[in-house]
Design a protein around this motif. Structure first.
Motif, PDB file in Angstrom:
ATOM      1  N   MET A   1       0.941  -0.685  -0.371  1.00 49.82           N
ATOM      2  CA  MET A   1       0.263   0.132  -0.249  1.00 49.82           C
ATOM      3  C   MET A   1       0.899   1.439   0.113  1.00 49.82           C
ATOM      4  SD  MET A   1      -3.268   1.262   0.126  1.00 49.82           S
ATOM      5  CE  MET A   1      -3.628   3.268   0.675  1.00 49.82           C
ATOM      6  N   LEU A   2       1.972   1.163   0.637  1.00 49.48           N
ATOM      7  CA  LEU A   2       2.585   2.576   0.831  1.00 49.48           C
ATOM      8  C   LEU A   2       3.862   2.529  -0.294  1.00 49.48           C
ATOM      9  CD1 LEU A   2       4.116   4.695   2.606  1.00 49.48           C
ATOM     10  CD2 LEU A   2       5.930   2.736   3.301  1.00 49.48           C
ATOM     11  N   ARG A   3       4.031   1.326  -1.120  1.00 50.22           N
ATOM     12  CA  ARG A   3       5.057   1.186  -2.630  1.00 50.22           C
ATOM     13  C   ARG A   3       3.626   1.529  -3.056  1.00 50.22           C
ATOM     14  NH1 ARG A   3       9.395  -1.547  -3.221  1.00 50.22           N
ATOM     15  NH2 ARG A   3       9.566  -1.551  -5.701  1.00 50.22           N
ATOM     16  N   GLN A   4       2.825   1.636  -3.163  1.00 51.99           N
ATOM     17  CA  GLN A   4       2.255   2.358  -4.020  1.00 51.99           C
ATOM     18  C   GLN A   4       1.771   3.464  -4.149  1.00 51.99           C
ATOM     19  OE1 GLN A   4      -1.981  -0.269  -3.509  1.00 51.99           O
ATOM     20  NE2 GLN A   4      -0.672  -2.469  -5.012  1.00 51.99           N
ATOM     21  N   LEU A   5       1.408   3.868  -2.933  1.00 49.64           N
ATOM     22  CA  LEU A   5       1.197   5.084  -2.391  1.00 49.64           C
ATOM     23  C   LEU A   5       2.393   6.456  -3.142  1.00 49.64           C
ATOM     24  CD1 LEU A   5      -0.606   7.644  -1.504  1.00 49.64           C
ATOM     25  CD2 LEU A   5      -0.003   7.283   0.841  1.00 49.64           C
ATOM     26  N   LEU A   6       3.504   5.821  -2.593  1.00 46.46           N
ATOM     27  CA  LEU A   6       4.328   6.503  -3.101  1.00 46.46           C
ATOM     28  C   LEU A   6       5.073   6.746  -4.479  1.00 46.46           C
ATOM     29  CD1 LEU A   6       6.877   5.045  -0.137  1.00 46.46           C
ATOM     30  CD2 LEU A   6       5.859   7.441  -0.297  1.00 46.46           C
ATOM     31  N   THR A   7       4.746   5.714  -5.337  1.00 51.07           N
ATOM     32  CA  THR A   7       4.941   5.283  -6.505  1.00 51.07           C
ATOM     33  C   THR A   7       4.348   6.671  -7.156  1.00 51.07           C
ATOM     34  OG1 THR A   7       4.872   2.754  -6.939  1.00 51.07           O
ATOM     35  CG2 THR A   7       4.665   4.192  -8.605  1.00 51.07           C
ATOM     36  N   LEU A   8       2.980   7.229  -7.244  1.00 46.08           N
ATOM     37  CA  LEU A   8       2.272   7.908  -7.532  1.00 46.08           C
ATOM     38  C   LEU A   8       2.928   9.633  -7.764  1.00 46.08           C
ATOM     39  CD1 LEU A   8      -1.009   8.386  -6.099  1.00 46.08           C
ATOM     40  CD2 LEU A   8      -0.471   7.347  -8.429  1.00 46.08           C
ATOM     41  N   PHE A   9       4.181   8.981  -6.486  1.00 43.29           N
ATOM     42  CA  PHE A   9       5.053  10.941  -6.482  1.00 43.29           C
ATOM     43  C   PHE A   9       6.032  10.619  -7.373  1.00 43.29           C
ATOM     44  CE2 PHE A   9       2.742  10.634  -2.341  1.00 43.29           C
ATOM     45  CZ  PHE A   9       2.460  12.409  -2.822  1.00 43.29           C
ATOM     46  N   GLY A  10       6.473   9.857  -8.208  1.00 45.31           N
ATOM     47  CA  GLY A  10       7.075   9.294  -9.491  1.00 45.31           C
ATOM     48  C   GLY A  10       6.434   9.881 -10.704  1.00 45.31           C
ATOM     49  N   HIS A  11       5.426  10.375 -10.574  1.00 44.64           N
ATOM     50  CA  HIS A  11       4.921  10.143 -12.049  1.00 44.64           C
ATOM     51  C   HIS A  11       5.319  12.209 -12.746  1.00 44.64           C
ATOM     52  CE1 HIS A  11       2.708   6.841 -12.791  1.00 44.64           C
ATOM     53  NE2 HIS A  11       2.419   6.719 -11.663  1.00 44.64           N
ATOM     54  N   ARG A  12       5.608  11.650 -13.664  1.00 40.09           N
ATOM     55  CA  ARG A  12       5.735  13.233 -14.588  1.00 40.09           C
ATOM     56  C   ARG A  12       5.108  14.061 -14.130  1.00 40.09           C
ATOM     57  NH1 ARG A  12       9.062  15.014 -18.478  1.00 40.09           N
ATOM     58  NH2 ARG A  12       9.150  15.708 -19.614  1.00 40.09           N
ATOM     59  N   SER A  13       3.455  14.218 -14.305  1.00 38.88           N
ATOM     60  CA  SER A  13       2.597  15.422 -13.239  1.00 38.88           C
ATOM     61  C   SER A  13       2.797  15.405 -12.762  1.00 38.88           C
ATOM     62  CB  SER A  13       1.024  14.117 -14.008  1.00 38.88           C
ATOM     63  OG  SER A  13       0.865  13.493 -13.603  1.00 38.88           O
ATOM     64  N   MET A  14       3.120  14.955 -11.446  1.00 37.00           N
ATOM     65  CA  MET A  14       3.876  15.015 -10.096  1.00 37.00           C
ATOM     66  C   MET A  14       5.083  16.331 -10.122  1.00 37.00           C
ATOM     67  SD  MET A  14       2.780  15.264  -6.397  1.00 37.00           S
ATOM     68  CE  MET A  14       1.246  14.287  -6.942  1.00 37.00           C
ATOM     69  N   LEU A  15       5.681  15.847 -10.609  1.00 38.36           N
ATOM     70  CA  LEU A  15       7.382  16.131 -10.954  1.00 38.36           C
ATOM     71  C   LEU A  15       7.070  17.631 -11.130  1.00 38.36           C
ATOM     72  CD1 LEU A  15       9.396  13.100 -12.182  1.00 38.36           C
ATOM     73  CD2 LEU A  15       8.991  14.181  -9.313  1.00 38.36           C
ATOM     74  N   ILE A  16       6.389  18.054 -12.093  1.00 37.75           N
ATOM     75  CA  ILE A  16       5.613  19.554 -12.268  1.00 37.75           C
ATOM     76  C   ILE A  16       5.283  19.401 -11.623  1.00 37.75           C
ATOM     77  CG2 ILE A  16       4.538  20.313 -15.109  1.00 37.75           C
ATOM     78  CD1 ILE A  16       5.351  18.187 -16.549  1.00 37.75           C
ATOM     79  N   LEU A  17       4.313  19.160 -11.592  1.00 40.95           N
ATOM     80  CA  LEU A  17       3.272  19.781 -10.445  1.00 40.95           C
ATOM     81  C   LEU A  17       4.717  20.647  -8.954  1.00 40.95           C
ATOM     82  CD1 LEU A  17       0.643  20.746  -8.851  1.00 40.95           C
ATOM     83  CD2 LEU A  17       0.238  18.865  -7.989  1.00 40.95           C
ATOM     84  N   LEU A  18       5.170  19.962  -8.653  1.00 38.64           N
ATOM     85  CA  LEU A  18       5.632  20.045  -7.439  1.00 38.64           C
ATOM     86  C   LEU A  18       7.162  21.550  -7.763  1.00 38.64           C
ATOM     87  CD1 LEU A  18       6.775  16.470  -5.689  1.00 38.64           C
ATOM     88  CD2 LEU A  18       5.006  18.643  -4.930  1.00 38.64           C
ATOM     89  N   LEU A  19       7.288  21.079  -9.242  1.00 37.26           N
ATOM     90  CA  LEU A  19       8.366  22.205  -9.957  1.00 37.26           C
ATOM     91  C   LEU A  19       7.625  23.464  -9.920  1.00 37.26           C
ATOM     92  CD1 LEU A  19      10.365  20.746 -12.537  1.00 37.26           C
ATOM     93  CD2 LEU A  19      10.885  22.360 -10.695  1.00 37.26           C
TER      94      LEU A  19
END
Length: 200
Positions: free
Chosen positions: A1-19
């Motif tokens: 469950m934790l791994r699946q949740l953290l995997t979301l933060f590795g997607h391009r859209s999340m990285l761009i949002l954080l930028l």
């Protein structure tokens, strides 16, 4: 469950949002330090804007992730300083309120944003590829920064309610540096069970 949740933060859209979040925040952070920098000797410029420098490190980490790369030294610097200055700002603002200082919307904005800084370092720790020597470099930078801050008086401006406790603030800050270094060691150097890759 934790791994699946953290995997979301590795997607391009999340990285761009954080930028999109971190770049303006970093620029505002350097602007916030502008008054102090005007009264700072040039040789100390790099050591004064603590929080925006931490978030700038993380901006470079995000850019590297978008390029499908890891820059471990920058990751180590980002992780240690995000945790340290994220927690530091939350505690200093909260302490100001507890000592009778008046907290306005800017203080609460700083508390919220700096808590987010520390959280980012923890969330992305499985994506970092930090080795021990990278962490040693980050530790030297961080502890040297503490020396500059409290030996030469280059520490961030403190409220009048906190200045009588400057020695305690110094001890807390150095202790927080050690805590941050040990936390990054545990999460990104010692721990081998949860390593994730950026999915861009």
């Amino acid at each position: 469950m934790l791994r699946q949740l953290l995997t979301l933060f590795g997607h391009r859209s999340m990285l761009i949002l954080l930028l999109i979040i971190n770049v303006p925040g970093t620029i505002y952070g350097f602007y916030w330090y502008w008054g102090q920098l005007q009264n700072t000797p040039p040789s100390f410029y790099i050591f004064v804007p603590d929080s925006p420098t931490a978030s700038l490190f993380f901006v470079f980490v995000l850019i590297a992730f978008l390029m499908k790369r890891n820059w471990p030294i920058i990751e180590a610097l980002a992780a240690v300083t995000l945790i340290k200055y994220g927690i530091w700002a939350v505690v200093m603002n909260a302490a100001t309120g507890m000592l009778g200082g008046s907290l306005n919307w800017q203080h609460y904005m700083l508390i919220f944003s700096h808590a987010g800084m520390a959280l980012q370092a923890i969330i992305y720790s499985p994506y970092f590829r930090i080795k021990m020597w990278h962490l040693v470099v980050a530790a030297i930078w961080t502890l040297h920064n503490d020396f500059i801050d409290y030996y030469f008086g280059m520490h961030p401006y403190l409220s009048s309610h906190l200045m009588p406790y400057l020695d305690s603030v110094m001890v807390f800050t150095v202790s927080l540096s050690v805590f941050s270094i040990l936390t990054v060691y545990y999460l990104s150097v010692r721990t081998k069970t949860l390593k994730l890759s950026i999915n861009v």
